[in-house]
Enzyme design. Sequence first.
Site, PDB file in Angstrom:
ATOM      1  N   SER A   6     -60.770 -15.551 -75.113  1.00 54.00           N
ATOM      2  CA  SER A   6     -59.617 -14.822 -74.594  1.00 54.00           C
ATOM      3  C   SER A   6     -59.694 -13.404 -75.138  1.00 54.00           C
ATOM      4  O   SER A   6     -60.390 -13.142 -76.132  1.00 54.00           O
ATOM      5  CB  SER A   6     -58.316 -15.490 -75.058  1.00 54.00           C
ATOM      6  N   TYR A  46     -52.308 -19.700 -80.642  1.00 56.52           N
ATOM      7  CA  TYR A  46     -53.278 -19.485 -79.571  1.00 56.52           C
ATOM      8  C   TYR A  46     -54.297 -18.421 -79.957  1.00 56.52           C
ATOM      9  O   TYR A  46     -55.507 -18.616 -79.797  1.00 56.52           O
ATOM     10  CB  TYR A  46     -52.547 -19.080 -78.292  1.00 56.52           C
TER      11      TYR A  46
END
Length: 250
Positions: A142, A155
């Site tokens: 990400s 996350y």
Amino acid sequence: MFDLQGKKAIITGGAQGLGFSMVEAFHQAGVEVAVIDISDEVLNLSNKLEANDVKVHGIKGNLLDIGNLRQSFNEALEKLGGTVDILINSAGLIERKPALEFSLESWDRILGLNVTSVFELSKLAAIEMKKQESGKIINMGSILSVLGGFNAAAYSTSKGAVLQLTKSLSNEWAEFGIQVNAIAPGYMLTTMNDDLMNDPVRGPQVEARIPAKRWGTPQDVAGVALFLAAPASDYVTGTLIPVDGGVLGR
């Protein structure tokens, strides 16, 4: 350089979102795909894709349960005839909440799926790939593998770990002909980001930050995954490729 006809892939989290886009792209490229997902939708994948002679196998599995993870991997491998050329670790979880309100249970779930399952699946795939002296492992990182994020401590921590895991496994397995890379999607038009897109404050802030002036699509990610799975990338390993419309370049 880009021919994938006849290759065999295992893709996790492929019943929806970015994962499904990659399943669709690999299917169209002539790759036999086994998809592992916790959703019942994984059992309907072959009906959702355009018919051709290439098989798509759906396997319902819970990657947070290591025993079930191993069982699901072995089932996928069996359906592929005992060979896997490509592993894409696409399954993932996010929970947006301030760190002071974040439960340890949620932390463990996110780290368990986003990191631990990636490690274990990569090991299982590498055992098979080492036998044939070739293989491609593609992890879903990400932009938060690099950026800190906001209200996403678990996350972003997990995606930072995915980047370091990618580098470490690449260092160990490159000599066996196995390339390990990661893709860093930016702000994508998926259900995972629905809450962010619909936030009247954060939504416009995010779009203003993207140099390309648009959110990314699942197809944007699928193209890079095809490259990383193809012979064209045989000398590319241990890297993170952003697909973010220029966010990390700002």
